[in-house]
Design an enzyme around this catalytic site. Sequence first.
Site, mmCIF file in Angstrom:
data_model
loop_
_atom_site.group_PDB
_atom_site.id
_atom_site.type_symbol
_atom_site.label_atom_id
_atom_site.label_comp_id
_atom_site.label_asym_id
_atom_site.label_seq_id
_atom_site.Cartn_x
_atom_site.Cartn_y
_atom_site.Cartn_z
ATOM 1 N N CYS A 151 14.911 -9.660 19.949
ATOM 2 C CA CYS A 151 16.189 -10.296 19.834
ATOM 3 C C CYS A 151 16.518 -9.209 18.459
ATOM 4 O O CYS A 151 18.052 -9.183 18.778
ATOM 5 C CB CYS A 151 16.218 -11.768 18.166
ATOM 6 N N GLU B 86 17.005 -18.523 14.366
ATOM 7 C CA GLU B 86 16.742 -17.427 14.081
ATOM 8 C C GLU B 86 17.116 -17.375 15.441
ATOM 9 O O GLU B 86 16.391 -17.401 16.600
ATOM 10 C CB GLU B 86 15.068 -16.976 13.686
ATOM 11 N N GLY C 194 21.010 -22.705 19.605
ATOM 12 C CA GLY C 194 21.246 -22.863 18.528
ATOM 13 C C GLY C 194 22.310 -23.641 17.827
ATOM 14 O O GLY C 194 21.785 -24.321 16.610
ATOM 15 N N GLY D 211 15.646 -19.231 19.276
ATOM 16 C CA GLY D 211 16.492 -18.655 20.717
ATOM 17 C C GLY D 211 17.612 -18.013 20.702
ATOM 18 O O GLY D 211 18.226 -17.598 19.804
ATOM 19 N N SER D 212 17.942 -18.999 22.058
ATOM 20 C CA SER D 212 19.873 -18.155 22.008
ATOM 21 C C SER D 212 20.275 -19.129 21.176
ATOM 22 O O SER D 212 20.231 -19.903 20.308
ATOM 23 C CB SER D 212 19.585 -18.493 23.829
HETATM 24 C C1 UN1 Z 1 11.997 -11.976 17.703
HETATM 25 O O1 UN1 Z 1 12.562 -10.769 18.206
HETATM 26 O O2 UN1 Z 1 12.824 -13.054 17.769
HETATM 27 O O3 UN1 Z 1 10.846 -7.560 14.088
HETATM 28 C C2 UN1 Z 1 11.390 -11.181 16.349
HETATM 29 C C3 UN1 Z 1 11.108 -7.278 14.915
HETATM 30 C C4 UN1 Z 1 9.619 -8.468 15.630
HETATM 31 C C5 UN1 Z 1 10.109 -9.664 15.432
HETATM 32 C C6 UN1 Z 1 11.027 -10.054 16.441
HETATM 33 N N1 UN1 Z 1 9.058 -7.832 14.018
HETATM 34 O O4 UN1 Z 1 11.899 -6.198 15.988
#
Ligand code: UN1
Length: 505
Positions: free
Chosen positions: A296, A262, A245, A240-241
């Site tokens: 992300c 993450e 985290g 998450g954000s």
């Molecule tokens: C995410 O956005 O939390 O590499 C994960 C990627 C994907 C996973 C993204 N396999 O864009």
Amino acid sequence: MKDLLARLGIDDVNPGAWIGSRPLPPASDARVASDDPTTGRPLAQVALASRDQLEQVVQASQQAFEKWRQVPAPKRGEVVRQMGEVLRQHKQDLGRLVTLEVGKVLSEGLGEVQESIDMADLAVGMSRQLFGLSMHSERASHRMTEQWHPLGPVAVITAFNFPNAVWAWNAMVAMVAGDSVIWKPSLKAPLTAIATHRLLAPVAEAHGFPGLLTLVIGADAEVGEAMIRDPRLPLVSATGSVRMGRHVGQVVAGRLGRSLLELGGNNAIIVTADADLELALRGIAFGAVGTAGQRCTTTRRVMLHEDIAEDFLRRLVAVYEQLPIGDPMEPGTLVGPLIDRLAVEQYQAALAAAVAQGGEILTGGQVLDRPGSFVRPTIVRARHDMPVCHEETFAPILYAMTFRDLDDAIRWNNEVPQGLSSAIFTDSLRSAERFLSAHGSDCGIANVNIGTSGAEIGGAFGGEKDTGGGREAGSDSWKAYMRRQTCTLNWGTDLPLAQGVTFDI
Ligand code: UN1
């Protein structure tokens, strides 16, 4: 839509706490609605889990762990293999539900379920490869080894943008490692979590482990806080954000637990003058616009060499202006909605800040006048040091900047607080290696002639600095879900001490 929800066991009002396939009766009237971001209309409601229900879940998870850890790892792998089969059978429905609930285009909704299937396959292989090391003891007739044991019930906190796959990254590996799993999904995507849980929990149950998979859908203050403070949960894996985290990391560290974080990214692509520009164009478009900028790993900054910058930007703007925006379920749509109105407001606020800081909007910048949460993918001509370029806004906004020296571009790549993904498009071996060198990109992921998003599961996924340092999915990430034990065995008749110490009695 109703048919799809019914096939996946989603009712108008759904329980928010589950131990295996057993729902706990709603504890109160507190509910959360999951809205369709394409229409703004509610899809279904979920009764929020209570603190007391979390307690029942943790106890069930602990009991399951105590038995599950005694099952040989390859047999645990067999259970996970069967879960992968169930996901294969339901890929179409589950992928459609992902698209319905979070608005990513159907090919990405299906791709997300495929990522979970891939994780199951990978974890099955891992279940026979949870290797330890052997070392040479300095003492005669002694053997030193390292072995890995299950850790305990693992808390898995997931974000809305990958409502299925991020759980699978954690849960598939945790299960083969011998851990039980407690899932707390985002309140913005609870239906995908319920459907996934209802499909997979019976597999564990059929093998005699009803508490192996549990689900708690609740408010952060009510269940999230209690979860991260609970010493019975040795590992909290949270996606998450950065703000979330940082809090999780501090609380879990306070009880000397482990966290696997993450968090946000602020991912850049560098394009050198000798790059294959057609490839770069496609890589940047998918990276910046895919999932409506809500990964992300989304490309948020692009650094273009000054010799190609103007021409390249013209081409990129042309690509942006013909992107099909609309219903993510429709074939051909490339840009779906943002998750909710709050995300739309954040998009608008970031663009206002960018303009106030000297940025120039080259294309996009508008909220679409239609139901749902649709915005136009946007390119802003920016300077690397504008504060807004150092923040992560979960929306399709790309900041474009121009460089002369590759060293500057690499410095800009690294100057933001986040450190998840990065890429360079170049046909120069020297530039590529410079980017990948120890004084190159400081991110957890560094790609050449591939965009920043769309990583395969075989590698370890995660990033440095404010991204939180965690690594999930492939490579040796399984070690995070196990405890290491160093064993020294003396098969001789003497008792020599290490470091030459004598202690004669
Ligand atoms: C995410 O956005 O939390 O590499 C994960 C990627 C994907 C996973 C993204 N396999 O864009």
